[in-house]
Motif scaffolding. Structure first.
Motif, PDB file in Angstrom:
ATOM      1  N   ARG A   1       0.840  -1.207   0.000  1.00 20.14           N
ATOM      2  CA  ARG A   1       0.000   0.000   0.000  1.00 20.14           C
ATOM      3  C   ARG A   1       0.868   1.248   0.000  1.00 20.14           C
ATOM      4  N   LEU A   2       1.918   1.231   0.811  1.00 19.35           N
ATOM      5  CA  LEU A   2       2.812   2.389   0.877  1.00 19.35           C
ATOM      6  C   LEU A   2       3.424   2.667  -0.493  1.00 19.35           C
ATOM      7  N   ALA A   3       3.830   1.624  -1.192  1.00 17.81           N
ATOM      8  CA  ALA A   3       4.423   1.800  -2.517  1.00 17.81           C
ATOM      9  C   ALA A   3       3.424   2.421  -3.492  1.00 17.81           C
ATOM     10  N   ARG A   4       2.173   1.979  -3.436  1.00 19.65           N
ATOM     11  CA  ARG A   4       1.154   2.551  -4.334  1.00 19.65           C
ATOM     12  C   ARG A   4       0.888   4.014  -3.989  1.00 19.65           C
ATOM     13  N   ILE A   5       0.878   4.343  -2.705  1.00 13.34           N
ATOM     14  CA  ILE A   5       0.663   5.735  -2.293  1.00 13.34           C
ATOM     15  C   ILE A   5       1.813   6.611  -2.805  1.00 13.34           C
ATOM     16  N   VAL A   6       3.028   6.133  -2.635  1.00  9.47           N
ATOM     17  CA  VAL A   6       4.203   6.893  -3.090  1.00  9.47           C
ATOM     18  C   VAL A   6       4.172   7.065  -4.606  1.00  9.47           C
ATOM     19  N   ASP A   7       3.813   6.007  -5.333  1.00 14.94           N
ATOM     20  CA  ASP A   7       3.724   6.111  -6.796  1.00 14.94           C
ATOM     21  C   ASP A   7       2.707   7.173  -7.207  1.00 14.94           C
ATOM     22  N   ARG A   8       1.558   7.175  -6.544  1.00 17.41           N
ATOM     23  CA  ARG A   8       0.526   8.178  -6.865  1.00 17.41           C
ATOM     24  C   ARG A   8       1.031   9.582  -6.547  1.00 17.41           C
ATOM     25  N   ALA A   9       1.720   9.743  -5.444  1.00 17.95           N
ATOM     26  CA  ALA A   9       2.253  11.060  -5.078  1.00 17.95           C
ATOM     27  C   ALA A   9       3.271  11.533  -6.118  1.00 17.95           C
ATOM     28  N   ARG A  10       4.113  10.642  -6.575  1.00 23.86           N
ATOM     29  CA  ARG A  10       5.107  11.019  -7.596  1.00 23.86           C
ATOM     30  C   ARG A  10       4.431  11.418  -8.900  1.00 23.86           C
ATOM     31  N   ASP A  11       3.374  10.705  -9.277  1.00 22.65           N
ATOM     32  CA  ASP A  11       2.630  11.067 -10.488  1.00 22.65           C
ATOM     33  C   ASP A  11       2.019  12.458 -10.353  1.00 22.65           C
ATOM     34  N   LEU A  12       1.435  12.743  -9.197  1.00 23.37           N
ATOM     35  CA  LEU A  12       0.831  14.063  -8.979  1.00 23.37           C
ATOM     36  C   LEU A  12       1.891  15.159  -8.913  1.00 23.37           C
ATOM     37  N   GLU A  13       3.045  14.846  -8.347  1.00 24.48           N
ATOM     38  CA  GLU A  13       4.118  15.842  -8.284  1.00 24.48           C
ATOM     39  C   GLU A  13       4.561  16.270  -9.677  1.00 24.48           C
ATOM     40  N   LYS A  14       4.502  15.360 -10.636  1.00 23.69           N
ATOM     41  CA  LYS A  14       4.846  15.698 -12.016  1.00 23.69           C
ATOM     42  C   LYS A  14       3.799  16.611 -12.638  1.00 23.69           C
ATOM     43  N   LEU A  15       2.519  16.405 -12.294  1.00 29.04           N
ATOM     44  CA  LEU A  15       1.431  17.204 -12.862  1.00 29.04           C
ATOM     45  C   LEU A  15       1.297  18.563 -12.181  1.00 29.04           C
ATOM     46  N   HIS A  16       1.726  18.661 -10.947  1.00 22.96           N
ATOM     47  CA  HIS A  16       1.523  19.846 -10.124  1.00 22.96           C
ATOM     48  C   HIS A  16       2.009  21.142 -10.767  1.00 22.96           C
TER      49      HIS A  16
ATOM     50  N   ARG B   1      -7.201  20.584  -6.788  1.00 23.95           N
ATOM     51  CA  ARG B   1      -7.415  19.144  -6.569  1.00 23.95           C
ATOM     52  C   ARG B   1      -6.095  18.420  -6.362  1.00 23.95           C
ATOM     53  N   HIS B   2      -5.084  18.802  -7.149  1.00 25.50           N
ATOM     54  CA  HIS B   2      -3.766  18.172  -6.999  1.00 25.50           C
ATOM     55  C   HIS B   2      -3.181  18.452  -5.625  1.00 25.50           C
ATOM     56  N   VAL B   3      -3.268  19.700  -5.183  1.00 24.23           N
ATOM     57  CA  VAL B   3      -2.731  20.071  -3.867  1.00 24.23           C
ATOM     58  C   VAL B   3      -3.481  19.319  -2.766  1.00 24.23           C
ATOM     59  N   PHE B   4      -4.810  19.260  -2.875  1.00 30.97           N
ATOM     60  CA  PHE B   4      -5.616  18.531  -1.886  1.00 30.97           C
ATOM     61  C   PHE B   4      -5.187  17.072  -1.825  1.00 30.97           C
ATOM     62  N   GLU B   5      -5.059  16.447  -2.991  1.00 35.01           N
ATOM     63  CA  GLU B   5      -4.705  15.035  -3.014  1.00 35.01           C
ATOM     64  C   GLU B   5      -3.280  14.804  -2.524  1.00 35.01           C
ATOM     65  N   LEU B   6      -2.357  15.701  -2.864  1.00 34.03           N
ATOM     66  CA  LEU B   6      -0.983  15.568  -2.367  1.00 34.03           C
ATOM     67  C   LEU B   6      -0.930  15.667  -0.846  1.00 34.03           C
ATOM     68  N   ARG B   7      -1.703  16.576  -0.271  1.00 34.75           N
ATOM     69  CA  ARG B   7      -1.759  16.690   1.196  1.00 34.75           C
ATOM     70  C   ARG B   7      -2.317  15.406   1.811  1.00 34.75           C
ATOM     71  N   LEU B   8      -3.354  14.871   1.188  1.00 32.35           N
ATOM     72  CA  LEU B   8      -3.954  13.630   1.661  1.00 32.35           C
ATOM     73  C   LEU B   8      -2.961  12.472   1.555  1.00 32.35           C
ATOM     74  N   LEU B   9      -2.258  12.390   0.443  1.00 37.83           N
ATOM     75  CA  LEU B   9      -1.267  11.327   0.265  1.00 37.83           C
ATOM     76  C   LEU B   9      -0.132  11.456   1.281  1.00 37.83           C
ATOM     77  N   ASP B  10       0.280  12.687   1.558  1.00 47.00           N
ATOM     78  CA  ASP B  10       1.321  12.903   2.558  1.00 47.00           C
ATOM     79  C   ASP B  10       0.855  12.400   3.928  1.00 47.00           C
ATOM     80  N   ARG B  11      -0.386  12.678   4.271  1.00 53.04           N
ATOM     81  CA  ARG B  11      -0.947  12.194   5.549  1.00 53.04           C
ATOM     82  C   ARG B  11      -1.020  10.668   5.562  1.00 53.04           C
ATOM     83  N   ARG B  12      -1.462  10.072   4.465  1.00 58.76           N
ATOM     84  CA  ARG B  12      -1.546   8.614   4.379  1.00 58.76           C
ATOM     85  C   ARG B  12      -0.165   7.980   4.504  1.00 58.76           C
ATOM     86  N   ILE B  13       0.853   8.592   3.904  1.00 59.43           N
ATOM     87  CA  ILE B  13       2.219   8.071   4.002  1.00 59.43           C
ATOM     88  C   ILE B  13       2.671   8.068   5.463  1.00 59.43           C
TER      89      ILE B  13
END
Length: 153
Positions: A37-52, A62-74
């Motif tokens: 799960r951690l690996a999938r969360i990190v992969d999603r965060a990296r994908d969003l960081e490229k789009l940001h 939406r990207h900022v919201f999701e990145l904050r959420l992913l950071d909390r999940r990590i």
């Protein structure tokens, strides 16, 4: 004369250690799920960081919201992994103490029991953190209304 443990004593200790060893295998399986799960969360965060950098307006928000959420999940899943790994260490300590106590004829029963209870408490803590992360991820999954293209009646 050197101390040589009797084979039956070693066999008895191995039988006693079987339950904690099976528990260790279960803990390993739990860790495998958590790290996946951690690996999938990190992969999603990296994908969003490229789009940001190239996003603007509502998409950027939406990207900022999701990145904050992913950071909390990590952070949450990292806490879960940490506690479960400590549980595995405590469980390994139980097995080691069983053999040391038998080989050196030490009365470590209380220490073994405390280590086992500690292992269980740490495992419970890790599973609770894992539950928080799963609940957070489920609550965060929302399909935007404009993408649903609902039928009008």
């Amino acid at each position: 004369m050197e101390f040589e443990p009797v084979l039956s004593t070693v066999a008895k200790t191995i039988q006693t250690a079987i339950a904690p060893v099976f528990l260790l295998a279960g803990i390993g399986a739990i860790l495998n799920v958590m790290v996946g799960r951690l690996a999938r969360i990190v992969d999603r965060a990296r994908d969003l960081e490229k789009l940001h950098p190239s996003s603007t307006g509502p998409e950027h928000a939406r990207h900022v919201f999701e990145l904050r959420l992913l950071d909390r999940r990590i952070r949450i899943i990292n806490n879960a992994v940490f506690l479960v790994v400590l549980s595995a260490v405590a469980n390994c300590t139980v097995v080691a103490m069983l053999f040391i106590a038998e080989l050196l004829d030490l009365g470590l029963g209380k220490a073994v029991a405390i280590s086992f209870v500690l292992s269980m408490v740490l495992l419970i803590g890790g599973l609770v953190w894992f539950l928080f992360e799963v609940r957070l991820s489920v609550h965060a999954i929302r399909v935007r209304a404009e993408l649903l293209e609902r039928e009008r009646t």
